[in-house]
Design a protein around this motif. Structure first.
Motif, PDB file in Angstrom:
ATOM      1  N   GLY A  23      -0.224   1.898   7.357  1.00 32.57           N
ATOM      2  CA  GLY A  23       0.398   2.719   8.369  1.00 32.57           C
ATOM      3  C   GLY A  23       1.703   3.465   7.767  1.00 32.57           C
ATOM      4  O   GLY A  23       2.000   4.608   7.963  1.00 32.57           O
ATOM      5  N   VAL A  24       2.556   2.704   7.083  1.00 30.03           N
ATOM      6  CA  VAL A  24       3.607   3.450   6.571  1.00 30.03           C
ATOM      7  C   VAL A  24       3.335   4.218   5.451  1.00 30.03           C
ATOM      8  O   VAL A  24       3.867   5.377   5.270  1.00 30.03           O
ATOM      9  N   PHE A  32       0.845  -1.069  -0.109  1.00 32.10           N
ATOM     10  CA  PHE A  32       0.071   0.012   0.037  1.00 32.10           C
ATOM     11  C   PHE A  32       0.852   1.341   0.041  1.00 32.10           C
ATOM     12  O   PHE A  32       0.405   2.393  -0.501  1.00 32.10           O
ATOM     13  N   ILE A  88      16.140   3.127  -1.681  1.00 28.95           N
ATOM     14  CA  ILE A  88      16.742   2.793  -0.006  1.00 28.95           C
ATOM     15  C   ILE A  88      15.432   3.012   0.591  1.00 28.95           C
ATOM     16  O   ILE A  88      15.261   1.943   1.627  1.00 28.95           O
ATOM     17  N   TYR A  89      14.419   3.675   0.222  1.00 30.60           N
ATOM     18  CA  TYR A  89      13.263   3.718   0.996  1.00 30.60           C
ATOM     19  C   TYR A  89      12.651   2.427   0.905  1.00 30.60           C
ATOM     20  O   TYR A  89      11.867   1.961   1.770  1.00 30.60           O
ATOM     21  N   LEU A 117      17.714   8.350   3.861  1.00 27.14           N
ATOM     22  CA  LEU A 117      16.291   8.454   4.085  1.00 27.14           C
ATOM     23  C   LEU A 117      15.854  10.023   4.328  1.00 27.14           C
ATOM     24  O   LEU A 117      14.928  10.641   3.784  1.00 27.14           O
ATOM     25  N   MET A 164       0.290   2.673  13.989  1.00 24.49           N
ATOM     26  CA  MET A 164      -0.050   1.651  13.504  1.00 24.49           C
ATOM     27  C   MET A 164       1.000   0.433  13.056  1.00 24.49           C
ATOM     28  O   MET A 164       0.898  -0.775  13.296  1.00 24.49           O
ATOM     29  N   VAL A 165       2.095   0.668  12.678  1.00 24.77           N
ATOM     30  CA  VAL A 165       3.184  -0.071  12.226  1.00 24.77           C
ATOM     31  C   VAL A 165       3.720  -0.560  13.487  1.00 24.77           C
ATOM     32  O   VAL A 165       3.764  -1.654  13.673  1.00 24.77           O
ATOM     33  N   GLY A 171       0.377   7.056  12.134  1.00 30.75           N
ATOM     34  CA  GLY A 171       0.746   5.938  11.044  1.00 30.75           C
ATOM     35  C   GLY A 171       2.079   5.055  11.604  1.00 30.75           C
ATOM     36  O   GLY A 171       1.812   3.774  11.390  1.00 30.75           O
ATOM     37  N   LEU A 172       2.870   5.840  12.366  1.00 32.98           N
ATOM     38  CA  LEU A 172       4.037   5.012  13.026  1.00 32.98           C
ATOM     39  C   LEU A 172       3.370   4.141  14.073  1.00 32.98           C
ATOM     40  O   LEU A 172       3.694   2.998  14.156  1.00 32.98           O
ATOM     41  N   ILE A 181       0.472   6.364   5.538  1.00 33.06           N
ATOM     42  CA  ILE A 181       0.180   7.398   6.250  1.00 33.06           C
ATOM     43  C   ILE A 181       1.414   8.119   6.890  1.00 33.06           C
ATOM     44  O   ILE A 181       1.571   9.281   6.781  1.00 33.06           O
ATOM     45  N   PHE A 182       2.582   7.426   7.470  1.00 32.75           N
ATOM     46  CA  PHE A 182       3.600   7.815   7.950  1.00 32.75           C
ATOM     47  C   PHE A 182       4.367   8.886   6.770  1.00 32.75           C
ATOM     48  O   PHE A 182       4.590   9.740   7.146  1.00 32.75           O
ATOM     49  N   LEU A 210      11.751  -3.087   7.800  1.00 31.93           N
ATOM     50  CA  LEU A 210      11.363  -2.691   9.285  1.00 31.93           C
ATOM     51  C   LEU A 210       9.537  -2.945   9.151  1.00 31.93           C
ATOM     52  O   LEU A 210       9.285  -3.418  10.245  1.00 31.93           O
ATOM     53  N   ALA A 211       9.118  -2.924   7.974  1.00 33.35           N
ATOM     54  CA  ALA A 211       7.474  -3.059   8.412  1.00 33.35           C
ATOM     55  C   ALA A 211       6.861  -4.275   7.726  1.00 33.35           C
ATOM     56  O   ALA A 211       5.815  -4.901   8.230  1.00 33.35           O
ATOM     57  N   LEU A 224       3.477  -4.704  14.717  1.00 37.49           N
ATOM     58  CA  LEU A 224       4.770  -5.505  14.863  1.00 37.49           C
ATOM     59  C   LEU A 224       4.607  -6.138  16.095  1.00 37.49           C
ATOM     60  O   LEU A 224       5.071  -7.265  16.438  1.00 37.49           O
ATOM     61  N   PHE A 259       5.182  12.550   6.849  1.00 36.37           N
ATOM     62  CA  PHE A 259       6.476  12.787   6.966  1.00 36.37           C
ATOM     63  C   PHE A 259       6.879  13.871   6.046  1.00 36.37           C
ATOM     64  O   PHE A 259       7.452  14.994   6.330  1.00 36.37           O
ATOM     65  N   VAL A 260       6.597  13.707   4.885  1.00 34.78           N
ATOM     66  CA  VAL A 260       6.905  14.347   3.727  1.00 34.78           C
ATOM     67  C   VAL A 260       6.085  15.834   3.738  1.00 34.78           C
ATOM     68  O   VAL A 260       6.578  17.031   3.933  1.00 34.78           O
ATOM     69  N   LEU A 281      -0.979  12.665  12.734  1.00 34.83           N
ATOM     70  CA  LEU A 281      -1.224  11.633  11.651  1.00 34.83           C
ATOM     71  C   LEU A 281       0.299  11.060  11.420  1.00 34.83           C
ATOM     72  O   LEU A 281      -0.057   9.749  11.361  1.00 34.83           O
ATOM     73  N   LEU A 282       1.287  11.731  11.332  1.00 37.45           N
ATOM     74  CA  LEU A 282       2.591  10.908  11.287  1.00 37.45           C
ATOM     75  C   LEU A 282       2.712  10.143  12.351  1.00 37.45           C
ATOM     76  O   LEU A 282       3.224   9.003  12.026  1.00 37.45           O
ATOM     77  N   TRP A 287      13.565  -0.490   0.293  1.00 35.90           N
ATOM     78  CA  TRP A 287      14.176  -1.422   0.949  1.00 35.90           C
ATOM     79  C   TRP A 287      13.914  -1.357   2.544  1.00 35.90           C
ATOM     80  O   TRP A 287      13.673  -2.352   3.154  1.00 35.90           O
ATOM     81  N   THR A 288      14.030   0.042   2.944  1.00 36.76           N
ATOM     82  CA  THR A 288      13.874   0.170   4.449  1.00 36.76           C
ATOM     83  C   THR A 288      12.448  -0.453   5.020  1.00 36.76           C
ATOM     84  O   THR A 288      12.183  -0.953   5.862  1.00 36.76           O
ATOM     85  N   ILE A 304      17.737   6.709  -3.976  1.00 40.79           N
ATOM     86  CA  ILE A 304      16.902   7.090  -2.898  1.00 40.79           C
ATOM     87  C   ILE A 304      15.686   6.417  -2.698  1.00 40.79           C
ATOM     88  O   ILE A 304      15.616   5.995  -1.351  1.00 40.79           O
ATOM     89  N   THR A 352      14.236  14.843   2.956  1.00 39.31           N
ATOM     90  CA  THR A 352      13.236  15.149   3.772  1.00 39.31           C
ATOM     91  C   THR A 352      13.535  16.037   4.945  1.00 39.31           C
ATOM     92  O   THR A 352      13.104  17.382   4.829  1.00 39.31           O
TER      93      THR A 352
END
Lengths: 307, 451, 266
Positions: free
Chosen positions: A112-113, A37, A85-86, B28, B414-415, B411-412, A115-116, A93-94, B419, A120-121, B407-408, A88-89, A82, B32
């Motif tokens: 979740g990722v 997603f 790398i995103y 990463l 949720m992940v 999302g975090l 939304i994050f 992780l998720a 886990l 984040f951006v 919201l950030l 891959w990460t 870049i 940003t």
């Protein structure tokens, strides 16, 4: 007729972008059976990286096509790295910790990722749309009548040509190299592949990296084509690209490309002839219609239910 | 080997991994945190702002975070075992005896909550919000938890309920109690209409199609201006009254009739009890449904659809009923939402809402009603706390809005929660019928279904 | 002899270019245990899936006749209707139980259609009316009856997935029987059972045939089971029927010997 031709050109350009994103969906779905997603948001990140890199190089509005292309290839390469790398990460992780776990779990983390990443951006780059002047201007006039001119810009040619080059390259990669064989083996039977000494983790990681890199190219193209991006572009582009992947037949690379073209054309023509406000409805309805009447897609293999 | 060498051989790999993680994080964060595209105000648009300190902070956090994680996981002995055994809380909630004791306690707390001295308007509003999500969670739990159908567009039914109430009350002057069942019915009808063509699809496809449906409904609400008011929404929706008594300062109002001093809080308290009543109704109905043949068929569907068909169960109808009943509760909640806000607009029904409700259900545990209560409190209440994080303005600058970070972090969260507990807080299931004694079924046995 | 319970006529099933079942015809009688045997890939399970509606046959007729002379054309019916109205129950080669639900729940789900009617499609069930309670009690008694019959009553409240393999096979048969079938189709019921369990299975199947008057159609590899309990054996090879008769007849049929020659059977 002229109008139609112009829309056809625009549709193919947009469809190429969707097709490139769709490849990421189709490969990941093929290999681990999950809808990544967050893929649409990796595309968005790729787009932002491209924007930043373009500003760093400081080249806009050049009519020197070769200089433009040269810079763009460099920009694409940086974005691919870049975004890779995103990709891959995110997988590491998720998704990887949840492999083989409860079926819904990776989908929820993927949401979740997504939304994050969006937020984040938004938090780091701001919520406002980012405009960019055309990098390569100019184009050919194909046809012209009194009131309408059909044009194909250098930009559009570049997008379509680059897409087909990448497509060809990756189809070769998947069908002829050992990485491709490993991928297909994992698709068929992950446990067996592991027993035969295939490094499943690396194969899956590579798949994510490739998908993300292609999405980054799509992000660059989207930026160049529309000239404006924001943190939210990944959502609807993601759904449309997924539609393209399903339409083409999940797991099939040429299918993803074909599906992308169809979705791009539908969107452009619907906007041109009916209503641009409902163009997303047209694309999403297409998804529903395809899934109901042709769940195996255009180029996918039909599934026989095992009893 | 000296002790020093030993500790070095332990520390070095940890350091190495942390450096690698930081290296990755650098790339990463570079586009940003590190570089921001900012508008110059000119024609040309953008220039770059370099924020090296922020980038350094980000990378530093990853470096030390990774070290902390390594140390924690190396201290944890028998990690595997610990993961397998459910936490004490989850065990307690999963046991039907504890659930029987906790549920009335929660109810009592819910009843006295508005009268607690700490309950001001803000807290009450938060309470209403949480209970609304609990209700939505129970509705969606039927679809996702019991029937195993992944619905990413649940908010569509919430929207149908809200717009039904808004339109019916504005155009026909229907009251709340009249609109409520109609809104539920309309939402259920939409559930059937949307569900019928797509419920044959396999799981992930269904998820994405329901997501598309949710978006279609939102786009239609946004653009069908003559009917829905477009992005301006519908305002001046009549507010619900207390059996015909409006909450105002007029002589015929609620306060005057009961000889109370007028306070705007009275309406909020009324709304609070309204949603509490609706939620309790939902609790009993969904709890009862689960123990009926229809509910058992839903769970059987989640476990094995082909076996269901071999037993003569009409799987399409069974799925449709789950979809429709889930939608109906969404419609009820939507109706309440419109009544509470007196305003609806498409912005309230975006994908984030669907994701939130789904996260509540999944985190709560697929078949535990109590789990949903706790996860709704954690998700909605916990995230609401983040609104208070004003100190972050120091880091991100004065124009930074902490609600973005909300919201950030959502999302975090949720992940991380997935886990931590992929099967939710309460992962066991309680049998619906028993011969001698009711034993809970452990998570490992329960199938996730295809749909 | 009276009208057969099940009459399969020229059944053909093709998957793309592969013909898995090639115009096979046979009958299943009401008071018989009929076995379909054949080497791997002979098309047994495919034929089975056609009969129980999971595949739509490319060609041919499958006719089921109840004792009251009502006739069902199975090839035209949806899978769940075949169980619901034509009363054909089945089990699966790789057991398909509702693993997270208890043994009792599994057996209650098998009585879904009756219970749904009793709960007035949930309306009466919500209010727990006395008539629904009665129906629920009867369903529970039926479940208990079949648990007793196959000998898993002590595991009634355990999740199906926690049962040992043999008990799972028994539960699947009990679950199928709870749908009140006239024809019970078993896909390799003895697979994975030890000799003692196999013996118990034979006894169970015989008693189902004799006391419940249910016709049984089974696919089996275990020849000790097949030869001992079958009244009638059909042999398939490469999708075609090569022999049809009693155990003795089939055993001495040269075509069968040829098909199995070189195939080590144990």
């Amino acid at each position: 007729m002229h109008y139609f031709l112009q829309q056809l050109i625009n549709g193919i350009t947009l469809g190429s972008i969707y097709g490139l994103i769709a490849i990421g969906y189709t490969m990941v779905y093929g290999i681990i059976g999950m809808i990544n997603f967050a893929h649409g948001d990796v595309f968005m990140v790729g787009s932002f990286v491209s924007l930043i890199t373009i500003i760093i190089f400081g080249i806009t509005g050049t009519s020197n096509v070769f200089l433009g292309i040269g810079v763009l290839v460099l920009v694409a390469a940086i974005s691919m790295v870049i975004a890779g790398i995103y990709g891959w990460t995110i997988e590491r992780l998720a998704y990887r910790p949840l492999r083989g776990s409860f079926r819904l779990a990776p989908l929820i983390t993927a949401i979740g990722v997504s939304i994050f990443l969006q937020n984040f951006v938004q938090a780091t780059q701001g919520a406002r749309v980012k405009p960019l002047q055309a990098i390569i201007s100019g184009g050919f006039t194909l046809l012209s009548s009194d009131d309408f001119v059909v044009r194909i810009t250098y930009m559009q040619i570049l997008i379509v040509v680059l897409t087909f080059l990448l497509m060809a390259g990756f189809t070769y990669l998947i069908s002829k190299t050992s990485l491709g064989r490993a991928q297909r083996a994992c698709e068929q039977d992950m446990k067996m592949a592991m027993l035969l000494g295939i490094d499943v983790n690396t194969t899956i990681s590579t798949t994510f990296v490739i998908g993300a890199a292609l999405a980054a190219v799509a992000g660059l193209m989207y930026l160049l084509y529309y000239g404006v991006i924001d943190f939210y572009i990944g959502f609807s582009a993601g759904i449309k690209a997924f539609t393209a992947a399903v339409l083409g037949g999940v797991g099939s690379l040429p299918g993803a490309m074909l599906g992308g073209l169809v979705i791009g054309l539908i969107e452009v023509f619907f906007a041109a002839y009916f209503s641009s406000e409902y163009k997303d409805v047209a694309a999403f309805s297409m998804l529903i219609v395809v899934l109901i009447f042709m769940p195996q897609g255009l180029l996918g293999r039909p599934e026989i239910e095992k009893v | 080997m000296s002790q020093n060498d030993q500790s070095i051989s332990k520390v070095l790999p940890i350091l190495k991994r942390s450096v690698v993680a930081t290296f990755i994080a650098f790339f990463l964060f570079l586009p940003t945190l590190g570089i921001k595209t900012a508008a110059s105000g000119g024609v040309d648009g953008l220039f770059l702002q370099y924020r090296w300190p922020l980038l350094a902070i980000g990378c530093g956090l990853v470096f030390f975070g990774r070290i902390a994680y390594e140390l924690m996981s190396s201290n944890k002995e028998g990690k595997q075992q610990k993961q397998a055994a459910p936490s004490a809380l989850a065990r307690a909630l999963g046991s039907s005896k504890v659930a029987k004791a906790v549920a009335p306690l929660l109810l009592v707390f819910g009843l006295i909550f508005p009268f607690l001295p700490s309950s001001d308007r803000y807290i009450l509003d938060l309470g209403i919000l949480i209970i609304t999500y609990v209700m939505l969670g129970w509705g969606l739990q039927i679809v996702v938890g019991l029937a195993g159908l992944l619905d990413l567009g649940y908010v569509a039914f919430y929207a149908v309920g809200a717009y039904s109430y808004a339109l019916l009350s504005i155009h026909f002057g229907f009251g709340f109690w009249m609109c409520l069942p109609l809104a539920g019915l309309l939402a259920a009808t939409w559930g059937v209409v949307l569900g019928f063509p797509v419920l044959r699809l396999r799981g992930d496809y269904l998820a994405i199609v329901t997501l598309a449906f949710g978006e279609i409904i939102r786009v239609v609400l946004l653009n069908w201006r003559s009917f829905t008011g477009g992005s301006n929404g519908l305002s001046s929706i009549p507010r619900p009254s207390f059996f015909g008594l409006p909450f105002n300062q007029e002589p015929g109002g609620f306060a005057a009739t009961f000889g109370l001093e007028y306070s705007s809080l009275q309406r909020i308290i009324f709304l609070y009890f309204l949603i509490l009543a609706l939620a309790i109704f939902t609790y009993f109905v969904t709890g009862r449904l689960r123990r009926l043949p229809i509910g058992r068929a839903w769970e059987a569907l989640r476990e094995d659809e082909i076996a269901c068909r071999s037993l003569g169960i009409n799987t399409v109808n069974t799925k449709l009923s789950a979809f429709a009943i889930g939608a109906m509760f969404g419609g009820f909640a939507g109706s309440f939402f419109a009544a509470k806000q007196a305003f609806v607009s498409p912005e309230s029904f975006n994908f984030m809402e669907s994701a939130t409700i789904l996260a509540i259900v999944v985190l709560g545990g697929m078949s535990s009603q109590l789990g949903v209560v706790f996860s709704a409190i954690a998700m909605v209440g916990g995230v609401e706390l983040l609104r208070q994080l004003q100190f972050l303005k120091v880091i991100f600058g004065a124009d930074f809005d902490p609600s973005q970070l909300r919201l950030l972090l959502f999302g975090l969260a949720m992940v991380l929660m997935m886990l931590w507990r992929p099967r939710g807080l309460v992962s066991t299931r309680t049998p619906t019928v028993f011969l001698k004694d009711k034993k809970t079924v452990s998570a490992a046995m329960i199938s996730q279904g295809r749909g | 002899m009276s009208v057969p319970l099940l009459s399969v006529n020229n059944l053909t099933m093709r998957f793309g270019g592969l013909t898995a079942v090639d115009s096979v015809s046979f009958d299943v009688h009401r008071d018989h245990i009929t076995a379909v045997i054949g080497p791997n890939g002979a098309g047994k399970t495919t034929a089975f899936n056609c009969i129980t509606g999971f595949y739509k046959p490319t060609d041919g007729q499958i006719v089921l006749t109840h004792a009251d002379d009502s006739v069902f054309k199975l090839e035209e019916m949806e899978d769940f209707r075949i169980s619901q109205t034509a009363k054909v129950a089945r089990t699966f080669q790789n057991i398909r139980l509702f693993g997270g639900m208890t043994v009792l729940e599994n057996l209650m789900i098998a009585q879904h259609n009756r219970l749904m009617r009793a709960s007035l499609y949930t309306l009466a069930g919500i209010f727990n009316t006395p008539s629904y309670q009665r129906a629920q009690k009867i369903a529970k008694e039926k479940a208990e009856f079949w648990m007793d019959r196959v000998g898993i009553t002590d595991r009634a409240d355990d999740p199906a997935a926690a049962l040992p393999y043999g008990a799972q096979r028994k539960l699947e048969i009990a679950r199928a029987m709870c749908t009140d079938p006239v024809l019970l189709c078993l896909d390799e019921p003895a697979a994975g059972l030890n000799p003692r369990e196999s013996e118990e299975l034979n006894t169970l199947l015989r008693s189902i045939r004799d006391t419940n008057k249910v016709g049984i159609l089974l696919i089996e590899h275990d020849m000790s089971v097949v030869m001992e309990i079958s009244d009638h054996i059909i042999v398939l090879d490469y999708g075609r029927k090569i022999s049809d008769g009693t155990a003795t007849e089939v055993r001495n049929d040269p075509a069968v010997i040829k098909a199995y020659l070189g195939v080590v059977e144990d």
